[in-house]
Design a protein around this motif. Structure first.
Motif, PDB file in Angstrom:
ATOM      1  N   THR A 158       0.825  -1.204   0.000  1.00 18.71           N
ATOM      2  CA  THR A 158       0.000   0.000   0.000  1.00 18.71           C
ATOM      3  C   THR A 158       0.860   1.255   0.000  1.00 18.71           C
ATOM      4  OG1 THR A 158      -1.729  -1.195   1.198  1.00 18.71           O
ATOM      5  CG2 THR A 158      -1.885   1.202   1.178  1.00 18.71           C
ATOM      6  N   ALA A 159       2.020   1.195   0.643  1.00 20.45           N
ATOM      7  CA  ALA A 159       2.907   2.362   0.699  1.00 20.45           C
ATOM      8  C   ALA A 159       3.378   2.793  -0.689  1.00 20.45           C
ATOM      9  CB  ALA A 159       4.107   2.065   1.589  1.00 20.45           C
ATOM     10  N   LYS A 160       3.266   1.916  -1.677  1.00 20.61           N
ATOM     11  CA  LYS A 160       3.681   2.266  -3.037  1.00 20.61           C
ATOM     12  C   LYS A 160       2.662   3.171  -3.733  1.00 20.61           C
ATOM     13  CE  LYS A 160       6.128  -2.141  -3.579  1.00 20.61           C
ATOM     14  NZ  LYS A 160       7.487  -1.571  -3.450  1.00 20.61           N
ATOM     15  N   VAL A 161       1.421   3.201  -3.210  1.00 22.65           N
ATOM     16  CA  VAL A 161       0.381   4.001  -3.871  1.00 22.65           C
ATOM     17  C   VAL A 161      -0.296   4.991  -2.934  1.00 22.65           C
ATOM     18  CG1 VAL A 161      -0.101   2.235  -5.620  1.00 22.65           C
ATOM     19  CG2 VAL A 161      -1.354   2.189  -3.451  1.00 22.65           C
ATOM     20  N   HIS A 162      -0.142   4.816  -1.632  1.00 25.75           N
ATOM     21  CA  HIS A 162      -0.788   5.692  -0.645  1.00 25.75           C
ATOM     22  C   HIS A 162       0.286   6.539   0.031  1.00 25.75           C
ATOM     23  CE1 HIS A 162      -3.011   7.013   2.924  1.00 25.75           C
ATOM     24  NE2 HIS A 162      -4.120   6.613   2.330  1.00 25.75           N
ATOM     25  N   PRO A 163       0.056   7.848   0.187  1.00 24.19           N
ATOM     26  CA  PRO A 163       1.119   8.722   0.704  1.00 24.19           C
ATOM     27  C   PRO A 163       1.465   8.543   2.172  1.00 24.19           C
ATOM     28  CG  PRO A 163      -0.917   9.947   0.415  1.00 24.19           C
ATOM     29  CD  PRO A 163      -1.142   8.601  -0.215  1.00 24.19           C
ATOM     30  N   ASP A 164       0.556   7.964   2.977  1.00 20.51           N
ATOM     31  CA  ASP A 164       0.840   7.874   4.412  1.00 20.51           C
ATOM     32  C   ASP A 164       0.067   6.703   5.010  1.00 20.51           C
ATOM     33  OD1 ASP A 164       1.498   8.219   7.051  1.00 20.51           O
ATOM     34  OD2 ASP A 164       0.735  10.261   7.221  1.00 20.51           O
ATOM     35  N   VAL A 165       0.677   5.528   5.009  1.00 18.67           N
ATOM     36  CA  VAL A 165       0.066   4.349   5.609  1.00 18.67           C
ATOM     37  C   VAL A 165       0.900   3.952   6.813  1.00 18.67           C
ATOM     38  CG1 VAL A 165       1.272   2.851   3.969  1.00 18.67           C
ATOM     39  CG2 VAL A 165      -0.693   1.975   5.232  1.00 18.67           C
ATOM     40  N   ARG A 166       0.244   3.677   7.938  1.00 19.68           N
ATOM     41  CA  ARG A 166       0.948   3.445   9.197  1.00 19.68           C
ATOM     42  C   ARG A 166       0.602   2.077   9.771  1.00 19.68           C
ATOM     43  NH1 ARG A 166       0.345   9.366  12.266  1.00 19.68           N
ATOM     44  NH2 ARG A 166       0.910  10.633  10.432  1.00 19.68           N
ATOM     45  N   LEU A 167       1.616   1.262  10.016  1.00 18.44           N
ATOM     46  CA  LEU A 167       1.430  -0.073  10.559  1.00 18.44           C
ATOM     47  C   LEU A 167       1.337  -0.014  12.083  1.00 18.44           C
ATOM     48  CD1 LEU A 167       1.384  -3.177  10.218  1.00 18.44           C
ATOM     49  CD2 LEU A 167       3.902  -3.109  10.349  1.00 18.44           C
ATOM     50  N   LEU A 168       0.295  -0.618  12.624  1.00 14.49           N
ATOM     51  CA  LEU A 168       0.119  -0.743  14.072  1.00 14.49           C
ATOM     52  C   LEU A 168       0.190  -2.225  14.402  1.00 14.49           C
ATOM     53  CD1 LEU A 168      -2.950   1.648  14.586  1.00 14.49           C
ATOM     54  CD2 LEU A 168      -0.519   2.239  14.508  1.00 14.49           C
ATOM     55  N   ASP A 169       1.377  -2.720  14.710  1.00 18.55           N
ATOM     56  CA  ASP A 169       1.561  -4.152  14.942  1.00 18.55           C
ATOM     57  C   ASP A 169       2.083  -4.474  16.332  1.00 18.55           C
ATOM     58  OD1 ASP A 169       4.100  -3.133  14.611  1.00 18.55           O
ATOM     59  OD2 ASP A 169       4.803  -4.741  13.300  1.00 18.55           O
ATOM     60  N   GLU A 170       2.095  -3.482  17.219  1.00 19.25           N
ATOM     61  CA  GLU A 170       2.524  -3.705  18.595  1.00 19.25           C
ATOM     62  C   GLU A 170       1.433  -3.232  19.539  1.00 19.25           C
ATOM     63  OE1 GLU A 170       6.220  -1.783  19.249  1.00 19.25           O
ATOM     64  OE2 GLU A 170       7.347  -3.047  17.849  1.00 19.25           O
ATOM     65  N   GLY A 171       1.098  -4.107  20.499  1.00 11.45           N
ATOM     66  CA  GLY A 171       0.066  -3.756  21.464  1.00 11.45           C
ATOM     67  C   GLY A 171       0.628  -2.955  22.614  1.00 11.45           C
ATOM     68  N   GLY A 172      -0.066  -3.013  23.729  1.00 14.55           N
ATOM     69  CA  GLY A 172       0.383  -2.276  24.899  1.00 14.55           C
ATOM     70  C   GLY A 172      -0.260  -0.916  25.016  1.00 14.55           C
ATOM     71  N   SER A 173       0.194  -0.151  25.990  1.00 14.64           N
ATOM     72  CA  SER A 173      -0.436   1.128  26.303  1.00 14.64           C
ATOM     73  C   SER A 173      -0.233   2.180  25.216  1.00 14.64           C
ATOM     74  CB  SER A 173       0.108   1.667  27.630  1.00 14.64           C
ATOM     75  OG  SER A 173       1.512   1.883  27.549  1.00 14.64           O
ATOM     76  N   LEU A 174       0.776   1.988  24.345  1.00 18.67           N
ATOM     77  CA  LEU A 174       1.027   2.983  23.308  1.00 18.67           C
ATOM     78  C   LEU A 174       0.094   2.835  22.110  1.00 18.67           C
ATOM     79  CD1 LEU A 174       4.935   3.131  23.217  1.00 18.67           C
ATOM     80  CD2 LEU A 174       3.350   4.796  24.191  1.00 18.67           C
ATOM     81  N   LEU A 175      -0.629   1.704  22.020  1.00 24.63           N
ATOM     82  CA  LEU A 175      -1.474   1.473  20.853  1.00 24.63           C
ATOM     83  C   LEU A 175      -2.557   2.530  20.731  1.00 24.63           C
ATOM     84  CD1 LEU A 175      -2.250  -0.198  18.422  1.00 24.63           C
ATOM     85  CD2 LEU A 175      -3.470  -1.779  19.941  1.00 24.63           C
ATOM     86  N   ALA A 176      -3.227   2.841  21.828  1.00 25.77           N
ATOM     87  CA  ALA A 176      -4.265   3.884  21.798  1.00 25.77           C
ATOM     88  C   ALA A 176      -3.659   5.231  21.433  1.00 25.77           C
ATOM     89  CB  ALA A 176      -4.979   3.962  23.144  1.00 25.77           C
ATOM     90  N   ASP A 177      -2.432   5.485  21.905  1.00 28.87           N
ATOM     91  CA  ASP A 177      -1.769   6.750  21.557  1.00 28.87           C
ATOM     92  C   ASP A 177      -1.534   6.854  20.057  1.00 28.87           C
ATOM     93  OD1 ASP A 177      -1.708   7.319  24.235  1.00 28.87           O
ATOM     94  OD2 ASP A 177       0.402   6.775  24.505  1.00 28.87           O
ATOM     95  N   ARG A 178      -1.125   5.757  19.434  1.00 22.04           N
ATOM     96  CA  ARG A 178      -0.858   5.783  17.993  1.00 22.04           C
ATOM     97  C   ARG A 178      -2.146   5.934  17.191  1.00 22.04           C
ATOM     98  NH1 ARG A 178       3.040   1.208  16.053  1.00 22.04           N
ATOM     99  NH2 ARG A 178       3.114   2.645  14.286  1.00 22.04           N
TER     100      ARG A 178
END
Length: 288
Positions: A158-178
């Motif tokens: 998707t990164a080849k055609v979309h300007p800003d795609v973000r992978l969320l593959d780690e859990g924990g307390s930072l997931l909601a922040d991301r």
């Protein structure tokens, strides 16, 4: 998503689709979901299995099969079996069972892909989801534990055609922040890969995403998966369970189908691909 019921051809694929309708909208326990998966995969042979045999195939107890039938509104398993037999009578021309577990696992995965093809008979829901995902800037893609690999593969392409795609593959307390950061940056939708076993924090993350105003599009192992209640659009794709670890050919292919729909909705997709190819050639990235 369309369940492909309009493709009312006899045989295993048609029976699987109609069985899938039987489970839609029902809250099933994890054990009951396991039995439901087994029914869909073994649609051709279920009419001839006893409750004990079905329990062995699904890896559950015989009383669990009886409780499952009652939960679906039947008097017991014999009534459920009669109903399945009426959905798609199976004749002697049906494909014989494979001779070894490796062949059986591969053929079960082929059945999953056939079922997926039936579910995609109506392209409208996929096209709609593609437009939603293409319009989200940035686009967060969630996949934890077993779902991390298909999510990572989706993000790579998707990164080849979309300007800003973000992978969320780690859990924990930072997931909601991301998730919050993506929403504050302008995200309007989130894509989730939710394959078994389902981590509890995925449910929390999806509930949080929807609370922030994100539209949640989910690829899951069925419409009765626990993430269904936390998704705005749910696309089912069965996983194979014939080996020690699940096989996920259908969910990964469904991800590529969604990406194709996104490309159709992104006016600059082809230009981005051509730019990448030119840069790759200049840098000698590939040997072919």
């Amino acid at each position: 998503m369309s369940d492909g019921a309009g493709t009312d051809r006899p045989g295993r694929a048609g029976a699987s689709v109609r069985l899938h309708q039987l489970f839609e909208g029902r809250r099933l326990t994890p054990t009951q979901r396991r039995i439901a998966h087994c029914l869909v995969r073994q649609a051709a042979s279920v009419p001839y299995l006893s409750s004990v045999e079905l329990a062995e195939l699904a890896g559950v107890s015989q009383p669990s099969v009886t409780r499952f039938a009652v939960a679906l509104g039947f008097d017991g398993y014999p009534a459920l079996r009669r109903h399945v037999r009426e959905l798609a009578p199976v004749g002697p021309e049906e494909e014989a069972h494979p001779n070894n577990p490796y062949q059986q696992a591969v053929r079960a995965e082929i059945d999953n892909l056939r079922h997926l093809a039936d579910l995609l008979a109506d392209p409208g829901p996929v096209a709609h989801a593609g437009r939603l995902l293409a319009a989200s800037r940035p686009l967060p893609v969630l996949g934890l534990r077993a779902s991390a690999a298909p999510a990572r593969g989706f993000v790579y392409f998707t990164a080849k055609v979309h300007p800003d795609v973000r992978l969320l593959d780690e859990g924990g307390s930072l997931l909601a922040d991301r998730i919050d950061a993506a929403r504050q940056a302008g995200a309007s939708a989130l894509l989730c890969f939710a394959l078994p076993r389902h981590p509890r924090e995925v449910l929390d993350a999806l509930a949080h995403a929807r609370a922030t105003g994100l539209t949640v599009v989910t690829i899951a192992d069925g419409t009765f998966a626990p993430v269904a209640a936390h998704s705005d659009l749910l696309f089912p794709a069965a996983v194979g369970t014939g080996l020690v670890f699940d096989t996920v050919s259908a969910p990964m292919l469904l991800g590529q189908v969604l990406l194709e729909a996104m490309c159709d909705a992104l006016p600059d997709a082809q230009a981005h691909l051509e730019e990448f190819d030119a840069r790759a050639a200049a840098r000698g990235l590939f040997v072919d």
